[in-house]
Design a protein around this motif. Structure first.
Motif, mmCIF file in Angstrom:
data_model
loop_
_atom_site.group_PDB
_atom_site.id
_atom_site.type_symbol
_atom_site.label_atom_id
_atom_site.label_comp_id
_atom_site.label_asym_id
_atom_site.label_seq_id
_atom_site.Cartn_x
_atom_site.Cartn_y
_atom_site.Cartn_z
ATOM 1 N N ARG A 178 -38.864 66.509 48.804
ATOM 2 C CA ARG A 178 -38.400 66.036 50.108
ATOM 3 C C ARG A 178 -39.374 65.054 50.745
ATOM 4 N N VAL A 179 -39.883 64.141 49.900
ATOM 5 C CA VAL A 179 -40.670 63.019 50.394
ATOM 6 C C VAL A 179 -39.721 61.832 50.552
ATOM 7 N N VAL A 180 -39.483 61.417 51.783
ATOM 8 C CA VAL A 180 -38.528 60.356 52.094
ATOM 9 C C VAL A 180 -39.293 59.070 52.401
ATOM 10 N N LEU A 181 -38.883 57.964 51.766
ATOM 11 C CA LEU A 181 -39.489 56.658 52.007
ATOM 12 C C LEU A 181 -38.468 55.731 52.642
ATOM 13 N N ILE A 182 -38.820 55.170 53.800
ATOM 14 C CA ILE A 182 -38.031 54.100 54.406
ATOM 15 C C ILE A 182 -38.769 52.806 54.097
ATOM 16 N N PRO A 183 -38.290 52.001 53.128
ATOM 17 C CA PRO A 183 -39.067 50.842 52.668
ATOM 18 C C PRO A 183 -39.015 49.678 53.643
ATOM 19 N N GLN A 184 -40.012 48.824 53.546
ATOM 20 C CA GLN A 184 -40.088 47.660 54.425
ATOM 21 C C GLN A 184 -38.897 46.733 54.224
ATOM 22 N N ALA B 268 -31.883 55.141 60.013
ATOM 23 C CA ALA B 268 -30.886 56.212 60.123
ATOM 24 C C ALA B 268 -30.738 56.955 58.810
ATOM 25 N N ARG B 269 -30.721 56.221 57.710
ATOM 26 C CA ARG B 269 -30.608 56.843 56.385
ATOM 27 C C ARG B 269 -31.801 57.765 56.125
ATOM 28 N N GLY B 270 -32.999 57.273 56.429
ATOM 29 C CA GLY B 270 -34.182 58.099 56.211
ATOM 30 C C GLY B 270 -34.201 59.335 57.075
ATOM 31 N N LEU B 271 -33.829 59.177 58.345
ATOM 32 C CA LEU B 271 -33.831 60.320 59.252
ATOM 33 C C LEU B 271 -32.780 61.356 58.856
ATOM 34 N N ALA B 272 -31.634 60.884 58.366
ATOM 35 C CA ALA B 272 -30.559 61.812 57.996
ATOM 36 C C ALA B 272 -30.969 62.729 56.853
ATOM 37 N N LEU B 273 -31.901 62.284 56.011
ATOM 38 C CA LEU B 273 -32.344 63.097 54.879
ATOM 39 C C LEU B 273 -33.227 64.266 55.312
ATOM 40 N N SER B 274 -33.739 64.205 56.563
ATOM 41 C CA SER B 274 -34.541 65.305 57.120
ATOM 42 C C SER B 274 -35.633 65.749 56.156
ATOM 43 N N ALA C 240 -39.342 66.637 54.486
ATOM 44 C CA ALA C 240 -40.549 67.332 54.906
ATOM 45 C C ALA C 240 -41.661 66.324 55.170
ATOM 46 N N ILE C 241 -41.624 65.204 54.432
ATOM 47 C CA ILE C 241 -42.576 64.117 54.609
ATOM 48 C C ILE C 241 -41.781 62.822 54.750
ATOM 49 N N LEU C 242 -42.034 62.082 55.824
ATOM 50 C CA LEU C 242 -41.304 60.846 56.101
ATOM 51 C C LEU C 242 -42.293 59.696 56.127
ATOM 52 N N LEU C 243 -42.116 58.757 55.201
ATOM 53 C CA LEU C 243 -42.975 57.583 55.082
ATOM 54 C C LEU C 243 -42.194 56.367 55.551
ATOM 55 N N ALA C 244 -42.638 55.741 56.627
ATOM 56 C CA ALA C 244 -41.894 54.644 57.243
ATOM 57 C C ALA C 244 -42.737 53.378 57.185
ATOM 58 N N ASP C 245 -42.247 52.363 56.461
ATOM 59 C CA ASP C 245 -43.020 51.147 56.218
ATOM 60 C C ASP C 245 -42.538 50.007 57.115
ATOM 61 N N GLU C 246 -43.316 49.693 58.155
ATOM 62 C CA GLU C 246 -43.014 48.575 59.065
ATOM 63 C C GLU C 246 -41.596 48.665 59.626
ATOM 64 N N VAL C 247 -41.205 49.851 60.073
ATOM 65 C CA VAL C 247 -39.806 50.050 60.475
ATOM 66 C C VAL C 247 -39.495 49.508 61.866
ATOM 67 N N THR C 248 -40.492 49.036 62.606
ATOM 68 C CA THR C 248 -40.219 48.478 63.936
ATOM 69 C C THR C 248 -40.379 46.960 63.975
ATOM 70 N N SER C 249 -40.629 46.325 62.828
ATOM 71 C CA SER C 249 -40.995 44.906 62.824
ATOM 72 C C SER C 249 -39.884 43.983 63.313
ATOM 73 N N GLU C 250 -38.611 44.391 63.138
ATOM 74 C CA GLU C 250 -37.481 43.532 63.519
ATOM 75 C C GLU C 250 -36.848 43.958 64.846
ATOM 76 N N LEU C 251 -37.453 44.927 65.531
ATOM 77 C CA LEU C 251 -36.785 45.537 66.671
ATOM 78 C C LEU C 251 -37.289 44.999 68.004
ATOM 79 N N ASP C 252 -36.372 44.950 68.981
ATOM 80 C CA ASP C 252 -36.787 44.611 70.335
ATOM 81 C C ASP C 252 -37.488 45.821 70.962
ATOM 82 N N ALA C 253 -38.012 45.645 72.158
ATOM 83 C CA ALA C 253 -38.840 46.683 72.783
ATOM 84 C C ALA C 253 -38.072 47.992 72.973
#
Length: 218
Positions: A79-85, A148-154, A156-169
């Motif tokens: 249950r190691v989830v990766l949200i790739p850049q 959303a895909r990464g969060l839905a997997l719930s 135990a370990i969530l690795l998020a790579d630059e997931v805010t780079s394209e987002l507004d404040a």
């Protein structure tokens, strides 16, 4: 479901004799958010890929709950989830299908996958875009779909790579709140980021520079 992830003196190379990471050690703890910071090329994505079992270190080890990761399949089973850049979305599928397909592949029943997909897209503010093809979405919307895909997997370990780079404040704050909620439920969250405000929202910070690591906040 709480898990810890330990990186123990890890060195990673793409080309023999030219390490991208050198002797990096850090512990990411359940219930906490660890920021991985540093300039472009410092090795942030490489470290997360090693943490996810995608890359095999040439020396050292990555362990979850004391057991070394063998490969990506082993990491997924633990249950190691990766949200790739690069978000990794299929452009020929809709936002909802991109989430749902991955959930079914990870053992969700079709009904549970539909429900979890709807909930996760709502959490990132994309309920109205569930039926749109990914190629029709903006960069920020695609990024939120991957989140959303990464969060839905719930995981135990969530690795998020630059997931805010394209987002507004507003959406950056929304995503950071969601990552904090994952930590609050007991997940181990690691966020690779250039964003100083996002890093400040984490509990600890590992700074990478030229492949070397320094824990600047524990």
């Amino acid at each position: 479901m709480s898990s810890s992830l330990v990186v123990d003196r890890v060195t990673v190379e793409y080309t023999a004799g030219a390490p991208v990471l050198r002797d990096v050690s850090v512990t990411a703890q359940a219930g906490r958010m660890l920021a991985v910071t540093g300039p472009s090329g410092a090795g942030k994505t490489t470290l997360l890929r090693a943490m996810a079992g995608v890359l095999r270190p040439v020396s050292g080890a990555v362990a979850v709950d004391g057991l070394a990761l063998r490969d990506r399949d082993d990491a997924v089973s633990r249950r190691v989830v990766l949200i790739p850049q690069d978000n990794g979305l299929a452009t020929i599928l809709t936002a909802g299908e991109n989430v749902q397909v991955v959930l079914v592949a990870n053992g969700f029943s079709p009904e549970d996958a539909r429900r979890a997909t709807a909930e996760s897209l709502e959490h990132v503010g994309l309920s109205a875009q569930a039926g749109q093809l990914v190629e029709e979405l903006s960069g920020g919307q695609q990024q939120r779909t991957a989140i959303a895909r990464g969060l839905a997997l719930s995981g135990a370990i969530l690795l998020a790579d630059e997931v805010t780079s394209e987002l507004d404040a507003a959406n950056r704050a929304r995503v950071l709140d969601l990552l904090r909620a994952e930590a609050d439920r007991g997940a181990c969250v690691v966020l690779a980021t250039h964003d100083l405000e996002a890093a400040a929202a984490c509990d600890a910070e590992l700074h990478l520079l030229d492949g070397a690591a320094e824990l600047v906040r524990a």
